[in-house]
Design a protein around this motif. Structure first.
Motif, mmCIF file in Angstrom:
data_model
loop_
_atom_site.group_PDB
_atom_site.id
_atom_site.type_symbol
_atom_site.label_atom_id
_atom_site.label_comp_id
_atom_site.label_asym_id
_atom_site.label_seq_id
_atom_site.Cartn_x
_atom_site.Cartn_y
_atom_site.Cartn_z
ATOM 1 N N LEU A 53 30.341 29.803 35.521
ATOM 2 C CA LEU A 53 31.320 29.851 36.604
ATOM 3 C C LEU A 53 32.136 28.589 36.521
ATOM 4 O O LEU A 53 31.687 27.477 36.642
ATOM 5 N N THR A 54 33.426 28.810 36.282
ATOM 6 C CA THR A 54 34.253 27.697 36.201
ATOM 7 C C THR A 54 35.503 28.338 37.127
ATOM 8 O O THR A 54 35.649 29.237 37.708
ATOM 9 N N GLN A 55 36.659 27.289 37.096
ATOM 10 C CA GLN A 55 37.957 27.472 37.811
ATOM 11 C C GLN A 55 38.644 28.762 37.113
ATOM 12 O O GLN A 55 39.687 29.247 37.634
ATOM 13 N N ASP A 56 38.331 28.849 35.748
ATOM 14 C CA ASP A 56 39.163 29.962 35.124
ATOM 15 C C ASP A 56 38.927 31.386 35.657
ATOM 16 O O ASP A 56 37.789 31.718 35.931
ATOM 17 N N MET A 57 40.268 31.950 36.065
ATOM 18 C CA MET A 57 40.303 33.307 36.964
ATOM 19 C C MET A 57 40.276 34.467 35.959
ATOM 20 O O MET A 57 40.586 35.555 36.318
ATOM 21 N N SER A 58 40.028 34.136 34.767
ATOM 22 C CA SER A 58 40.258 35.466 33.758
ATOM 23 C C SER A 58 39.499 36.608 34.068
ATOM 24 O O SER A 58 40.017 37.792 33.965
ATOM 25 N N PHE A 59 38.044 36.312 34.307
ATOM 26 C CA PHE A 59 37.263 37.459 34.749
ATOM 27 C C PHE A 59 37.601 38.263 35.819
ATOM 28 O O PHE A 59 37.765 39.417 36.302
ATOM 29 N N HIS A 60 38.052 37.208 36.974
ATOM 30 C CA HIS A 60 38.426 37.759 38.273
ATOM 31 C C HIS A 60 39.710 38.450 38.149
ATOM 32 O O HIS A 60 39.710 39.668 38.838
ATOM 33 N N ASP A 61 40.596 37.892 37.564
ATOM 34 C CA ASP A 61 42.105 38.730 37.606
ATOM 35 C C ASP A 61 42.020 40.066 37.053
ATOM 36 O O ASP A 61 42.408 41.044 37.127
ATOM 37 N N TRP A 62 41.064 40.123 35.623
ATOM 38 C CA TRP A 62 41.083 41.453 34.857
ATOM 39 C C TRP A 62 40.476 42.282 35.839
ATOM 40 O O TRP A 62 40.736 43.538 36.034
ATOM 41 N N ALA A 63 39.103 42.204 36.740
ATOM 42 C CA ALA A 63 38.527 43.061 37.334
ATOM 43 C C ALA A 63 39.334 43.365 38.619
ATOM 44 O O ALA A 63 39.236 44.578 38.956
ATOM 45 N N GLY A 64 40.257 42.523 38.900
ATOM 46 C CA GLY A 64 41.190 42.886 39.892
ATOM 47 C C GLY A 64 42.299 43.878 39.618
ATOM 48 O O GLY A 64 42.833 44.569 40.524
ATOM 49 N N ARG A 65 42.540 44.194 38.244
ATOM 50 C CA ARG A 65 43.336 45.022 37.936
ATOM 51 C C ARG A 65 42.957 46.611 37.894
ATOM 52 O O ARG A 65 43.563 47.373 38.257
ATOM 53 N N VAL A 66 41.477 46.615 38.039
ATOM 54 C CA VAL A 66 40.862 47.986 38.159
ATOM 55 C C VAL A 66 41.046 48.291 39.507
ATOM 56 O O VAL A 66 41.212 49.431 39.938
ATOM 57 N N TRP A 67 40.525 47.377 40.477
ATOM 58 C CA TRP A 67 40.429 47.878 41.863
ATOM 59 C C TRP A 67 40.675 46.522 42.620
ATOM 60 O O TRP A 67 40.115 45.385 42.528
ATOM 61 N N SER A 68 41.723 46.638 43.430
ATOM 62 C CA SER A 68 42.226 45.301 44.276
ATOM 63 C C SER A 68 42.228 45.515 45.686
ATOM 64 O O SER A 68 43.020 46.383 46.201
ATOM 65 N N ILE A 69 41.037 44.979 46.335
ATOM 66 C CA ILE A 69 40.856 45.245 47.550
ATOM 67 C C ILE A 69 42.063 44.726 48.504
ATOM 68 O O ILE A 69 42.523 43.510 48.105
ATOM 69 N N GLY A 70 42.331 45.294 49.602
ATOM 70 C CA GLY A 70 43.357 44.738 50.403
ATOM 71 C C GLY A 70 45.028 45.277 49.953
ATOM 72 O O GLY A 70 45.629 44.699 50.600
ATOM 73 N N SER A 71 44.998 46.054 48.866
ATOM 74 C CA SER A 71 46.382 46.252 48.372
ATOM 75 C C SER A 71 46.456 47.579 49.064
ATOM 76 O O SER A 71 45.746 48.257 49.849
#
Length: 175
Positions: free
Chosen positions: A73-91
């Protein structure tokens, strides 16, 4: 007919700990573990109506297993951002999923002990089907925090443009 390796001097198999993944033209930081590339062919069994005792088998559909990636776990958001493209809560309603840009082709590079690129794979049309943003937390543990994504894919192939390099030799320094 015997098949000989491109480098007949190398007798040892490659180790599994030197690899890198690239997507969107950039290497992804801190990946420490990747599951295997696995393809399965379904078996279609059939019989002839006049032959009561024999069944025949032929190849059916190809299935490519999901790939799991783990990293510290780091500050790199690449896993988070890609997963958010499939389903983004709050959209807003109707925009929770972005089918237009949820898929990526990824490129796996595999290296020998000397750090030379020895083989590579292209993995096609991947998308995140599972995302673990945080591991189980334990105040008594002494471990690296791991985040994980599971990638569905539609196939992969070896990049045949990558060929086995000539082994490096070490020269001793006279003192």
């Amino acid at each position: 007919m015997a098949i000989y390796p491109a480098n007949p001097q190398r007798l040892d198999p490659y180790k599994n700990f030197k690899f890198r993944l690239k997507w969107d033209g950039q290497f992804v930081a801190a990946i420490s573990k990747m599951s295997s590339l696995k393809r399965t062919t379904e078996v279609v069994e059939f019989r002839s109506g006049g032959d009561q005792s024999t069944s025949y088998k032929s190849p059916g559909r190809q299935k490519y297993e999901a790939i799991t990636l783990e990293r510290g776990l780091t500050q790199d958001m690449s896993f988070h951002d890609w997963a958010g493209r499939v389903w983004s809560i709050g959209s807003g309603l109707g925009s929770e999923v972005s089918l237009a840009n949820m898929r990526k082709d990824i490129y796996l590079e595999f290296y020998n002990e000397a750090g030379q690129l020895v083989m590579a794979y292209k993995i096609y049309r991947c998308w995140v089907s599972e995302y673990h943003a945080m591991p189980d937390l334990d105040a008594n543990a002494n471990a690296v925090a791991i985040e994980m994504i599971k990638l569905e894919n539609e196939g992969w192939e070896r990049d045949t443009a990558v060929v086995e390099p000539k082994d490096t030799t070490l020269t001793s320094v006279a003192t």
